[in-house]
Design a protein around this motif. Structure first.
Motif, PDB file in Angstrom:
ATOM      1  N   LYS A  45       1.688   6.894 -10.324  1.00  0.00           N
ATOM      2  CA  LYS A  45       0.991   8.006 -11.534  1.00  0.00           C
ATOM      3  C   LYS A  45       0.207   7.602 -11.842  1.00  0.00           C
ATOM      4  N   ILE A  46      -1.210   7.753 -11.682  1.00  0.00           N
ATOM      5  CA  ILE A  46      -2.399   7.131 -12.037  1.00  0.00           C
ATOM      6  C   ILE A  46      -3.195   8.519 -12.612  1.00  0.00           C
ATOM      7  N   GLY A  47      -3.178   8.276 -13.671  1.00  0.00           N
ATOM      8  CA  GLY A  47      -3.310   8.941 -14.395  1.00  0.00           C
ATOM      9  C   GLY A  47      -2.984  10.148 -14.895  1.00  0.00           C
ATOM     10  N   ASP A  48      -3.681  11.498 -14.378  1.00  0.00           N
ATOM     11  CA  ASP A  48      -2.568  12.451 -14.557  1.00  0.00           C
ATOM     12  C   ASP A  48      -2.394  12.965 -12.655  1.00  0.00           C
ATOM     13  N   ARG A  49      -2.679  12.113 -11.807  1.00  0.00           N
ATOM     14  CA  ARG A  49      -2.510  11.657 -10.145  1.00  0.00           C
ATOM     15  C   ARG A  49      -1.272  11.441  -9.502  1.00  0.00           C
ATOM     16  N   VAL A  50      -0.130  12.237  -9.276  1.00  0.00           N
ATOM     17  CA  VAL A  50       0.568  11.664  -8.227  1.00  0.00           C
ATOM     18  C   VAL A  50       0.656  11.190  -6.874  1.00  0.00           C
ATOM     19  N   PHE A  51       0.587  10.327  -6.713  1.00  0.00           N
ATOM     20  CA  PHE A  51       0.264   9.919  -4.955  1.00  0.00           C
ATOM     21  C   PHE A  51       1.718   9.418  -4.479  1.00  0.00           C
ATOM     22  N   ARG A  52       2.109  10.145  -4.065  1.00  0.00           N
ATOM     23  CA  ARG A  52       3.546  10.682  -3.331  1.00  0.00           C
ATOM     24  C   ARG A  52       3.950   9.530  -1.824  1.00  0.00           C
ATOM     25  N   THR A  53       4.780   8.859  -2.698  1.00  0.00           N
ATOM     26  CA  THR A  53       5.391   7.372  -1.087  1.00  0.00           C
ATOM     27  C   THR A  53       5.679   8.319  -0.827  1.00  0.00           C
ATOM     28  N   LYS A  54       5.191   8.517   0.907  1.00  0.00           N
ATOM     29  CA  LYS A  54       5.005   9.241   2.437  1.00  0.00           C
ATOM     30  C   LYS A  54       6.704   7.871   3.345  1.00  0.00           C
ATOM     31  N   SER A  55       6.645   6.448   2.781  1.00  0.00           N
ATOM     32  CA  SER A  55       7.231   6.290   3.342  1.00  0.00           C
ATOM     33  C   SER A  55       8.355   4.705   2.700  1.00  0.00           C
ATOM     34  N   SER A  56       8.717   4.844   2.996  1.00  0.00           N
ATOM     35  CA  SER A  56       9.469   2.794   2.967  1.00  0.00           C
ATOM     36  C   SER A  56       8.724   1.963   3.259  1.00  0.00           C
ATOM     37  N   THR A  57       8.030   1.941   4.256  1.00  0.00           N
ATOM     38  CA  THR A  57       7.026   0.743   4.293  1.00  0.00           C
ATOM     39  C   THR A  57       6.243   0.759   3.614  1.00  0.00           C
ATOM     40  N   GLU A  58       6.170   1.405   2.145  1.00  0.00           N
ATOM     41  CA  GLU A  58       5.238   1.439   0.834  1.00  0.00           C
ATOM     42  C   GLU A  58       5.606   0.794   0.220  1.00  0.00           C
ATOM     43  N   LEU A  59       6.828  -0.017   0.259  1.00  0.00           N
ATOM     44  CA  LEU A  59       7.580  -0.623  -1.100  1.00  0.00           C
ATOM     45  C   LEU A  59       7.674  -2.394  -0.504  1.00  0.00           C
ATOM     46  N   PRO A  60       6.392  -2.890  -0.900  1.00  0.00           N
ATOM     47  CA  PRO A  60       6.421  -3.855  -0.569  1.00  0.00           C
ATOM     48  C   PRO A  60       7.793  -5.007  -0.269  1.00  0.00           C
ATOM     49  N   GLU A  61       8.412  -5.181  -1.805  1.00  0.00           N
ATOM     50  CA  GLU A  61       9.268  -6.147  -2.227  1.00  0.00           C
ATOM     51  C   GLU A  61      10.673  -5.510  -1.842  1.00  0.00           C
ATOM     52  N   LEU A  62      11.070  -4.691  -1.428  1.00  0.00           N
ATOM     53  CA  LEU A  62      11.639  -3.525  -0.714  1.00  0.00           C
ATOM     54  C   LEU A  62      11.887  -4.758   0.458  1.00  0.00           C
ATOM     55  N   ASN A  63      10.702  -3.989   1.335  1.00  0.00           N
ATOM     56  CA  ASN A  63      10.233  -4.597   2.415  1.00  0.00           C
ATOM     57  C   ASN A  63      10.938  -5.917   2.978  1.00  0.00           C
ATOM     58  N   LEU A  64      10.153  -6.844   1.829  1.00  0.00           N
ATOM     59  CA  LEU A  64      10.438  -7.814   2.341  1.00  0.00           C
ATOM     60  C   LEU A  64      12.451  -8.456   1.935  1.00  0.00           C
ATOM     61  N   ILE A  65      12.821  -7.417   0.698  1.00  0.00           N
ATOM     62  CA  ILE A  65      14.657  -8.069   1.168  1.00  0.00           C
ATOM     63  C   ILE A  65      14.676  -7.898   3.032  1.00  0.00           C
ATOM     64  N   VAL A  66      14.655  -6.384   3.222  1.00  0.00           N
ATOM     65  CA  VAL A  66      15.183  -5.615   4.368  1.00  0.00           C
ATOM     66  C   VAL A  66      14.827  -7.153   5.786  1.00  0.00           C
ATOM     67  N   GLU A  67      13.699  -7.273   5.137  1.00  0.00           N
ATOM     68  CA  GLU A  67      13.239  -8.222   6.698  1.00  0.00           C
ATOM     69  C   GLU A  67      13.941  -9.401   6.672  1.00  0.00           C
ATOM     70  N   TRP A  68      13.881  -9.834   5.593  1.00  0.00           N
ATOM     71  CA  TRP A  68      14.489 -10.995   5.316  1.00  0.00           C
ATOM     72  C   TRP A  68      16.204 -11.954   5.647  1.00  0.00           C
TER      73      TRP A  68
END
Length: 118
Positions: A45-68
């Motif tokens: 959420k930035i200000g009063d706007r929510v940016f919906r996460t559409k894919s797990s690829t938008e989560l860099p730390e999680l993706n790093l663990i998966v790829e590792w």
């Protein structure tokens, strides 16, 4: 990172279904962000706007663990499923060998460490 790799591999259990593009489902990603305490923000959420996460690829730390985990050989992808690699199971109980395997895997992880838009 060893604890995250262990926890992720245990979470995979008998296997997890992946999306058609070979990524974690958003539902699984939500669970893992909390379980692994990655610090990734889902639906920021930035200000009063929510940016919906559409894919797990938008989560860099999680993706790093998966790829590792993949690069280390703890898990593998077979027919659209993420499965634990049975031959790598002994690594999970040997911190030194897990560290060595994780360090060696870094060479295979350039895409995960340095994504296209990095």
């Amino acid at each position: 990172m060893q604890e995250e790799l262990r926890a992720f591999t245990e979470w995979v259990g008998e296997g997890r279904k992946l999306t058609q593009t070979g990524k974690l489902t958003l539902s699984d990603a939500r669970t893992l962000v909390a379980l692994l305490k990655t610090g990734d923000e889902i639906d920021p959420k930035i200000g009063d706007r929510v940016f919906r996460t559409k894919s797990s690829t938008e989560l860099p730390e999680l993706n790093l663990i998966v790829e590792w985990a993949k690069a280390t050989g703890l898990v593998r992808v077979v027919k659209g499923r993420l499965l634990p690699a049975k031959k790598a199971a002994p690594l999970l109980n040997d911190p030194k060998r897990l560290w060595e395997a994780s360090f060696t895997a870094l060479g295979k992880m350039s895409q995960a460490l340095f994504p296209k838009n990095y």
